[in-house]
Write a protein that holds these residues in place. Sequence first.
Motif, PDB file in Angstrom:
ATOM      1  N   UNK A 271      24.439  11.755   0.115  1.00 34.75           N
ATOM      2  CA  UNK A 271      23.028  11.566  -0.222  1.00 34.75           C
ATOM      3  C   UNK A 271      22.881  10.596  -1.394  1.00 34.75           C
ATOM      4  N   UNK A 272      23.761  10.692  -2.370  1.00 41.07           N
ATOM      5  CA  UNK A 272      23.692   9.766  -3.511  1.00 41.07           C
ATOM      6  C   UNK A 272      23.945   8.330  -3.088  1.00 41.07           C
ATOM      7  N   UNK A 273      24.794   8.136  -2.077  1.00 40.06           N
ATOM      8  CA  UNK A 273      25.088   6.775  -1.608  1.00 40.06           C
ATOM      9  C   UNK A 273      23.920   6.173  -0.837  1.00 40.06           C
ATOM     10  N   UNK A 274      22.987   6.997  -0.372  1.00 39.40           N
ATOM     11  CA  UNK A 274      21.766   6.539   0.302  1.00 39.40           C
ATOM     12  C   UNK A 274      22.055   5.737   1.565  1.00 39.40           C
TER      13      UNK A 274
ATOM     14  N   UNK B 219      22.485  27.761   7.761  1.00 37.17           N
ATOM     15  CA  UNK B 219      22.536  26.374   7.292  1.00 37.17           C
ATOM     16  C   UNK B 219      21.521  26.184   6.175  1.00 37.17           C
ATOM     17  N   UNK B 220      21.798  25.224   5.325  1.00 36.38           N
ATOM     18  CA  UNK B 220      20.847  24.754   4.322  1.00 36.38           C
ATOM     19  C   UNK B 220      20.839  23.234   4.428  1.00 36.38           C
ATOM     20  N   UNK B 221      20.094  22.572   3.567  1.00 38.37           N
ATOM     21  CA  UNK B 221      20.020  21.111   3.613  1.00 38.37           C
ATOM     22  C   UNK B 221      20.008  20.559   2.193  1.00 38.37           C
ATOM     23  N   UNK B 222      20.493  19.344   2.043  1.00 36.39           N
ATOM     24  CA  UNK B 222      20.560  18.703   0.727  1.00 36.39           C
ATOM     25  C   UNK B 222      19.271  17.930   0.471  1.00 36.39           C
ATOM     26  N   UNK B 223      18.653  18.199  -0.674  1.00 36.47           N
ATOM     27  CA  UNK B 223      17.469  17.475  -1.120  1.00 36.47           C
ATOM     28  C   UNK B 223      17.768  16.807  -2.452  1.00 36.47           C
TER      29      UNK B 223
ATOM     30  N   UNK C 198      14.037   6.273   5.205  1.00 32.83           N
ATOM     31  CA  UNK C 198      15.258   6.817   5.779  1.00 32.83           C
ATOM     32  C   UNK C 198      15.617   8.205   5.299  1.00 32.83           C
ATOM     33  N   UNK C 199      14.888   8.731   4.325  1.00 31.40           N
ATOM     34  CA  UNK C 199      15.171  10.053   3.774  1.00 31.40           C
ATOM     35  C   UNK C 199      14.665  11.148   4.699  1.00 31.40           C
ATOM     36  N   UNK C 200      14.968  12.395   4.346  1.00 34.68           N
ATOM     37  CA  UNK C 200      14.415  13.496   5.104  1.00 34.68           C
ATOM     38  C   UNK C 200      12.900  13.503   5.074  1.00 34.68           C
ATOM     39  N   UNK C 201      12.334  13.302   3.878  1.00 41.97           N
ATOM     40  CA  UNK C 201      10.880  13.218   3.735  1.00 41.97           C
ATOM     41  C   UNK C 201      10.347  12.050   4.568  1.00 41.97           C
TER      42      UNK C 201
ATOM     43  N   UNK D  91      17.681  10.625   7.505  1.00 40.87           N
ATOM     44  CA  UNK D  91      17.287  12.003   7.734  1.00 40.87           C
ATOM     45  C   UNK D  91      18.006  12.955   6.802  1.00 40.87           C
ATOM     46  N   UNK D  92      18.345  14.138   7.307  1.00 44.46           N
ATOM     47  CA  UNK D  92      18.872  15.215   6.489  1.00 44.46           C
ATOM     48  C   UNK D  92      20.387  15.342   6.635  1.00 44.46           C
ATOM     49  N   UNK D  93      21.011  15.761   5.537  1.00 45.83           N
ATOM     50  CA  UNK D  93      22.403  16.166   5.553  1.00 45.83           C
ATOM     51  C   UNK D  93      22.405  17.692   5.449  1.00 45.83           C
ATOM     52  N   UNK D  94      22.944  18.355   6.482  1.00 48.40           N
ATOM     53  CA  UNK D  94      22.936  19.810   6.532  1.00 48.40           C
ATOM     54  C   UNK D  94      24.254  20.395   6.031  1.00 48.40           C
ATOM     55  N   UNK D  95      24.151  21.561   5.420  1.00 53.30           N
ATOM     56  CA  UNK D  95      25.305  22.350   4.981  1.00 53.30           C
ATOM     57  C   UNK D  95      25.417  23.537   5.911  1.00 53.30           C
TER      58      UNK D  95
END
Length: 324
Positions: free
Chosen positions: A311-314, A36-40, A149-152, A318-322
């Motif tokens: 992610x662009x829609x905000x 898995x990876x994650x979108x930043x 609300x972001x991953x950070x 948290x995180x969106x995983x791939x």
Amino acid sequence: MRAITIPEPGGPEALVWAEVPDPEPGPDEVLIDVRASAVNRADLLQRQGHYPPPPGAPAYPGLECSGVIAAVGAEVTAWGVGQEVCALLAGGGYAERVAVPAGQVLPVPAGMAVVDAAALPEVACTVWSNVVRLAGLTKGETLLVHGGGSGIGTFAVQLGAALGATVVVTARAAKHARLRELGAAHTIDYREQDFVEEVRRVTAGRGADVVLDIMGAAYLSRNVAALATGGRLVVIGMQGGRNGELDLGLLLAKRASVHATALRSRPPEEKAEIVRGVREQVWPLVEAGMIQPVVDRRVPMTDAAEAHRVVEANQHVGKVLLIR
């Protein structure tokens, strides 16, 4: 192997799952079979042509991953084939395999699924290095986190609470309940409320000891106004622009400081030092259940374009995983 490539900069449709050369680990690197990876946000900027990877990094997006070690370089002794790990990357996480310096690898926390561990490396290293190592947040202080609300943001809320700080967070109102569950003591709707006034109100006029900011120029003057005497503002993003006005007189009067940092462009030895600190100070909190990966959704890696749209829609928390 296959990876998400960017033949031409553009919108989410610019992301193409394509065959690319297999990576080969260097003497001090490990090769990871990516699970898995994650979108930043940096991935979105790279896709748009605004944030090229640093020299020597893979051309594919992805600043973190989790998976299983497939091979190790001749000089690597701390890791072995078959270990489940996660890693901080300079790029290349959106792929079936990635080679990474051994110093940037972390074990999957005990009891955690290997896929979920992909949500941790980038946020853990970013937040710890800035909030703890640089700004020196301590128990009893107040931490203001923008973009909660972001991953950070979701990681910073949890780390601040675990360290005994009072965490104040700005976010859309729809995300407030979840942020309070994660440990935020006070939530601010940045679209309806003045965060400077709110921070002063909840701290009885004192202000925030540490501010973790992703907005940059748009929030600079207000962040300084929100600082307590001796406060530390750490800017880690420029979503609100790069050129702002700084009231040095106010900064002097408060004996406060402003720091601006980036993680991706640091040399491997600096990243390795941060990763060691995270393993020593943050991983025990994760394994004790005081910090958890916050995963909004899991999307097949081949549908990375859809993950970028989310992610662009905000609208996520948290995180969106791939997932591969």
